[in-house]
Write a protein that holds these residues in place. Structure first.
Motif, short mmCIF file in Angstrom:
data_model
loop_
_atom_site.label_atom_id
_atom_site.label_comp_id
_atom_site.label_asym_id
_atom_site.label_seq_id
_atom_site.Cartn_x
_atom_site.Cartn_y
_atom_site.Cartn_z
N ASN A 27 0.72 -1.11 0.18
CA ASN A 27 0.11 0.18 -0.01
C ASN A 27 0.92 1.31 0.17
O ASN A 27 0.63 2.36 -0.66
N TYR A 28 1.83 1.21 0.73
CA TYR A 28 2.87 2.45 0.73
C TYR A 28 3.52 2.38 -0.47
O TYR A 28 3.68 3.83 -1.01
N ALA A 29 3.85 1.46 -1.40
CA ALA A 29 4.52 1.53 -2.48
C ALA A 29 3.35 2.18 -3.53
O ALA A 29 3.66 2.92 -4.40
N ILE A 30 2.10 1.82 -3.60
CA ILE A 30 1.09 2.53 -4.30
C ILE A 30 1.06 3.69 -3.96
O ILE A 30 0.82 4.77 -4.96
N ALA A 31 1.16 4.27 -2.86
CA ALA A 31 0.97 5.72 -2.42
C ALA A 31 2.23 6.44 -3.07
O ALA A 31 1.95 7.56 -3.62
N LEU A 32 3.46 5.99 -2.79
CA LEU A 32 4.60 6.51 -3.42
C LEU A 32 4.24 6.71 -5.13
O LEU A 32 4.58 7.63 -5.32
N ALA A 33 3.75 5.53 -5.67
CA ALA A 33 3.66 5.74 -7.10
C ALA A 33 2.47 6.58 -7.33
O ALA A 33 2.63 7.53 -8.56
N ALA A 34 1.58 6.76 -6.68
CA ALA A 34 0.41 7.78 -6.86
C ALA A 34 1.05 9.34 -6.54
O ALA A 34 0.37 10.15 -7.25
N THR A 35 2.13 9.41 -6.01
CA THR A 35 2.42 10.91 -5.80
C THR A 35 3.67 11.17 -6.86
O THR A 35 4.69 12.18 -6.21
N GLY A 36 3.80 10.10 -7.85
CA GLY A 36 5.05 10.69 -8.45
C GLY A 36 6.53 9.92 -8.25
O GLY A 36 7.36 10.03 -8.84
N GLN A 37 6.45 9.17 -7.29
CA GLN A 37 7.70 8.59 -6.77
C GLN A 37 7.80 7.02 -7.36
O GLN A 37 7.85 6.08 -6.31
N GLU A 38 7.77 6.87 -8.39
CA GLU A 38 7.70 5.22 -8.83
C GLU A 38 8.85 4.83 -8.53
O GLU A 38 9.15 3.33 -8.14
N ALA A 39 10.43 5.35 -8.52
CA ALA A 39 11.37 4.63 -8.48
C ALA A 39 11.51 4.15 -6.91
O ALA A 39 12.12 3.09 -6.62
N ALA A 40 11.17 5.23 -6.00
CA ALA A 40 11.15 4.83 -4.63
C ALA A 40 10.08 3.74 -4.24
O ALA A 40 10.19 2.76 -3.56
N ALA A 41 9.12 3.60 -5.15
CA ALA A 41 8.01 2.72 -4.89
C ALA A 41 8.60 1.46 -5.17
O ALA A 41 8.25 0.13 -4.64
N ARG A 42 9.09 1.32 -6.28
CA ARG A 42 9.80 0.02 -6.90
C ARG A 42 10.70 -0.56 -5.92
O ARG A 42 10.95 -1.73 -5.67
N SER A 43 11.57 0.44 -5.27
CA SER A 43 12.53 -0.16 -4.23
C SER A 43 12.09 -0.64 -3.06
O SER A 43 12.72 -1.54 -2.39
N MET A 44 10.76 -0.42 -2.92
CA MET A 44 10.04 -0.92 -1.58
C MET A 44 9.39 -2.18 -2.02
O MET A 44 9.41 -3.15 -1.02
N ILE A 45 9.20 -2.56 -3.00
CA ILE A 45 8.74 -4.12 -3.09
C ILE A 45 9.68 -4.73 -4.05
O ILE A 45 9.26 -6.07 -4.62
N GLY A 46 10.95 -4.27 -4.22
CA GLY A 46 12.10 -5.32 -5.11
C GLY A 46 11.38 -5.64 -6.29
O GLY A 46 11.19 -4.97 -7.24
N ASP A 47 11.65 -7.01 -6.69
CA ASP A 47 11.37 -7.68 -7.77
C ASP A 47 10.06 -7.78 -8.22
O ASP A 47 9.66 -8.48 -9.29
N ALA A 48 8.98 -7.41 -7.22
CA ALA A 48 7.75 -8.09 -7.42
C ALA A 48 7.14 -7.57 -8.61
O ALA A 48 7.26 -6.43 -9.01
N ASP A 49 6.34 -8.29 -9.44
CA ASP A 49 5.64 -8.07 -10.51
C ASP A 49 4.49 -7.44 -10.34
O ASP A 49 3.54 -7.92 -10.25
#
Length: 251
Positions: free
Chosen positions: A203-225
């Protein structure tokens, strides 16, 4: 072998119930102990049989009913679990623990309106019930009533500030309500907690992506597809209740 030991456990529990006047039927607590041992050793069929026997032997025993229902859920039999809880509520209509459990079951089965009524019944007699306030919030979110859901979560938070599940639900509700910045502020400290669950991190990763921080979001979930941008966009456009798993599934 594991299978060969199980009859010995059952026999030991039965012998523990012996009295001076001979062997007596084990009580619900003994049956539940046997069931727990059977389940831990992988004997789910025996566990269900013993949980069911305990529930049938003592229909007014709330713990027996809820543990039988929980075991049925773990075995994938949601319909029977709901029947067990519904029957228990009919016998004990004022029992708050049973009402909460049945409410959660109704949420799982998609009956948000029925769940809301059950949680409201609990709150009518105990306005400080954190499980009922949390469940009420989930039901309202499922019904698209996000501001009301957030008010319910905040009431629960005031009573139990450290409840990670309540705060996580509040963050998701804010995402559903199109308020990603506020959701991020709620979810960020949760994601950094040692007891943060995979759902909190997602959920935090989604919030990051929704606020334009997709790279940070991706780092939160690693290699998850997970298509984080697509999930965030779905939340913004459709405001649907979405639960993300590591494989990118939804329920």
């Amino acid at each position: 072998m594991m299978h060969s030991r199980l009859p010995i456990m059952v026999l030991a529990a039965l012998l523990a119930g012996c009295a001076s006047d001979g062997l007596r039927d084990p009580d619900a607590a003994s049956r539940m102990r046997i069931a727990a041992s059977a389940e831990s050793s992988g004997q789910m069929d025996v566990a269900l049989s013993m949980y069911g026997a305990a529930a049938a032997r003592d229909p007014d025993n709330v713990e027996a009913q809820t543990r039988f229902a929980a075991a049925l859920v773990r075995a994938g039999n949601h319909a029977q679990a709901e029947q067990v809880l519904a029957a228990a509520v009919q016998r004990r209509p004022g029992d708050r623990a049973l009402l909460v459990q049945l409410g959660r079951m109704r949420l799982r089965n998609g009956a948000a309106g029925e769940a809301l009524s059950l949680f409201d019944r609990v709150l009518a007699t105990d306005s400080r019930s954190v499980p009922a306030l949390d469940g009420r919030g989930v039901a309202l979110d499922l019904m698209g009533r996000h501001p009301e859901a957030q008010e319910s979560y905040r009431r629960a938070q005031a009573l139990d500030p450290n409840a990670i599940s309540v705060a996580n639900n509040l963050g998701l509700s804010l995402l559903l309500d199109g308020r990603p910045d506020e959701a991020r502020a709620v979810l960020e400290p949760l994601a950094r907690r040692a007891d943060a669950t995979q759902r909190v991190t997602a959920n935090y990763a989604i919030a990051l992506a929704a606020t334009g921080q997709e790279a940070a979001a991706r780092s939160m979930i690693g290699d998850a597809d997970v298509d984080l941008r697509g999930v965030a966009e779905s939340l913004r456009v459709n405001r649907q209740v979405i639960e993300v798993t590591p494989a990118g599934g939804r329920s």
